[in-house]
Scaffold this active site. Structure first.
Site, PDB file in Angstrom:
ATOM      1  N   HIS A 109      91.275  82.991 -19.357  1.00  0.00           N
ATOM      2  CA  HIS A 109      89.873  83.178 -19.746  1.00  0.00           C
ATOM      3  C   HIS A 109      89.712  84.096 -20.957  1.00  0.00           C
ATOM      4  CE1 HIS A 109      88.182  81.082 -16.230  1.00  0.00           C
ATOM      5  NE2 HIS A 109      89.243  81.561 -15.605  1.00  0.00           N
ATOM      6  N   HIS A 151      94.117  84.580  -9.496  1.00  0.00           N
ATOM      7  CA  HIS A 151      93.686  83.207  -9.257  1.00  0.00           C
ATOM      8  C   HIS A 151      94.530  82.513  -8.194  1.00  0.00           C
ATOM      9  CE1 HIS A 151      93.006  78.897 -10.327  1.00  0.00           C
ATOM     10  NE2 HIS A 151      91.787  79.343 -10.555  1.00  0.00           N
ATOM     11  N   GLU A 170      95.704  88.917 -14.073  1.00  0.00           N
ATOM     12  CA  GLU A 170      94.957  88.195 -15.104  1.00  0.00           C
ATOM     13  C   GLU A 170      94.465  89.218 -16.114  1.00  0.00           C
ATOM     14  OE1 GLU A 170      92.051  85.271 -13.598  1.00  0.00           O
ATOM     15  OE2 GLU A 170      92.944  85.580 -11.626  1.00  0.00           O
ATOM     16  N   ASP A 224      98.157  86.495 -17.129  1.00  0.00           N
ATOM     17  CA  ASP A 224      97.508  85.202 -17.352  1.00  0.00           C
ATOM     18  C   ASP A 224      96.244  85.426 -18.178  1.00  0.00           C
ATOM     19  OD1 ASP A 224      96.092  82.801 -17.217  1.00  0.00           O
ATOM     20  OD2 ASP A 224      96.799  82.335 -15.215  1.00  0.00           O
ATOM     21  N   SER A 229      88.338  85.660 -13.282  1.00  0.00           N
ATOM     22  CA  SER A 229      87.477  84.488 -13.402  1.00  0.00           C
ATOM     23  C   SER A 229      86.191  84.543 -12.600  1.00  0.00           C
ATOM     24  CB  SER A 229      88.258  83.229 -13.001  1.00  0.00           C
ATOM     25  OG  SER A 229      88.706  83.326 -11.658  1.00  0.00           O
ATOM     26  N   ASN A 270      83.785  76.229 -19.109  1.00  0.00           N
ATOM     27  CA  ASN A 270      84.728  77.186 -19.684  1.00  0.00           C
ATOM     28  C   ASN A 270      84.939  76.957 -21.181  1.00  0.00           C
ATOM     29  OD1 ASN A 270      85.254  78.385 -17.146  1.00  0.00           O
ATOM     30  ND2 ASN A 270      86.738  76.789 -16.669  1.00  0.00           N
ATOM     31  N   LYS A 277      90.187  75.730 -21.833  1.00  0.00           N
ATOM     32  CA  LYS A 277      88.940  76.492 -21.774  1.00  0.00           C
ATOM     33  C   LYS A 277      88.425  76.704 -23.195  1.00  0.00           C
ATOM     34  CE  LYS A 277      89.980  78.448 -17.249  1.00  0.00           C
ATOM     35  NZ  LYS A 277      91.158  77.611 -16.933  1.00  0.00           N
TER      36      LYS A 277
END
Length: 387
Positions: free
Chosen positions: A209, A132, A176, A206, A180, A44, A240
């Site tokens: 990523h 997630h 998110e 969130d 992911s 990541n 990440k």
């Protein structure tokens, strides 16, 4: 005494689902496992900062022999709060142009702590189907009413809101920004528009990523889509693209104060070491200047996505540097990953229950320190598999 555990482990082995910790040696963007060197396509470290020696030396040179403490030795609410924590929170609040920011030990700590702190028996949480596992765990700990909407299906979400908004004092939409496993992105402007229709709705996003990778200054999808101000709870991680450890929430001051008083995973955790926070502070300051890395990563990602679509005549959910090659069958996915590892690419099979049944895949995770020639060589290996 342990017979039941052994039976469960044996069952996992029979299903080829038994997990083990790998023995790895890291060499920049490469991984060495069992004597074989492979390009790391499972990291990541999206901006390639973890291996940037120039940044490391510049950070250490700031301190010379006066390095920050290597441990906080306590919760921040006791004796574990140092000036560098406040400096990073202030820096982030200014960057996001919000009232406050608050640090956590990890994204998992954030996601299992925020929702239980905010929720009561008059709260409804509505989460995207593919959020997630840490967010699902947080929802379970919240012990309030919970519904899920079909992945990125905003019409379905609106139907749920229309049906339930009169029954709850507070509704929290949870999503998110970059997912992911599929690597696809949320339309935050749609979620903000839905939120604004209902006075009691809060929006929790969130950006684990996305932080560092998207936006003019690397502040994530919320910056890219121009809606930072409209997100009540904006969460992200440092482990990440930011090549460090920990997590944050950007929010109003009243919410920060509430978390400090009510969030168990913050209150009862020893704070991260000041040395770690100082490194994060240093790297966060670099984000606006990393446009070239973001541009290169976007180019590599588009290049690989297009190649997989063309080679296998398949749909591609990804819009990001997370590029899934979905095979469906578990055994085929394992064999394909093993073949690619033999060719020099450290990529891993992702199978149920991590992803839905019938969608086993190899998840290619691209980083800005990779070269186009290396991705070309991977594509050549994928073409051989298609023959």
């Amino acid at each position: 005494m342990h017979d039941n555990y052994l039976r469960h482990l044996d069952a996992l082995k029979e299903q080829n689902q038994f997990r083990q910790l790998p023995q790895l040696i890291h060499q920049g963007r490469f991984i060495q496992r069992e004597g074989k060197t492979m390009l790391n396509m499972s990291s990541n470290d999206y901006l390639g900062l973890a291996n940037n020696q120039a940044l490391r030396h510049a950070f250490l040179n700031q301190y010379q022999e006066q390095l920050p403490a290597f441990t906080s030795s306590s919760s921040r609410l006791l004796t574990g709060s140092f000036p560098i924590y406040d400096e990073l929170e202030s820096l982030m609040a200014r960057a996001f142009r919000r009232e406050s920011a608050l640090l956590f030990n990890s994204g998992y700590h954030a996601n299992i702590g925020i929702l239980p702190a905010l929720s009561d028996n008059k709260t409804l949480i509505i989460a995207d189907k593919l959020v997630h596992a840490s967010m699902i765990d947080g929802i379970r700990l919240a012990q309030c009413d919970f519904l899920r909407f079909r992945h990125n299906d905003y019409e379905h979400l609106e139907q749920i809101l229309q049906k339930n908004h009169r029954s709850f004092e507070r509704i929290i939409i949870v999503t998110e920004s970059v997912f992911s496993m599929d690597g696809d992105c949320v339309d935050l402007t749609r979620l903000v528009a839905l939120k604004q229709q209902f006075s009691q709705v809060m929006l929790y996003v969130d950006e684990a990523h996305a932080i560092g990778v998207y936006g003019e200054n690397g502040l994530g999808i919320a910056e890219q889509q121009g809606c930072i101000d409209e997100i009540d709870i904006l969460v992200g991680t440092f482990g990440k693209a930011l090549a460090s450890m920990g997590a944050y929430v950007v929010c109003d001051q009243v919410l920060k104060d509430y978390f400090v008083n009510k969030m168990r995973s913050l209150i009862f955790s020893t704070a991260l070491p000041p040395f770690n926070i100082a490194w994060t502070h240093f790297l966060f300051q670099q984000l606006p200047s990393l446009k070239a890395e973001r541009t290169h990563l976007a180019m590599l990602s588009q290049y690989l996505r297009n190649a997989i679509v063309n080679i296998f005549d398949t749909k591609m959910p990804s819009e990001s540097c997370i590029v899934p090659y979905i095979l469906g069958d578990n055994e085929l996915t394992i064999k394909t990953a093993q073949h690619l590892q033999q060719q020099g690419y450290y990529c891993l099979p992702i199978r149920p229950p991590t992803v839905p049944k019938g969608t086993s895949r190899i998840r290619f995770s691209l980083t800005a320190d990779m070269q186009l020639a290396e991705v070309d060589q991977l594509i050549a290996c994928l073409q051989d598999l298609a023959v």
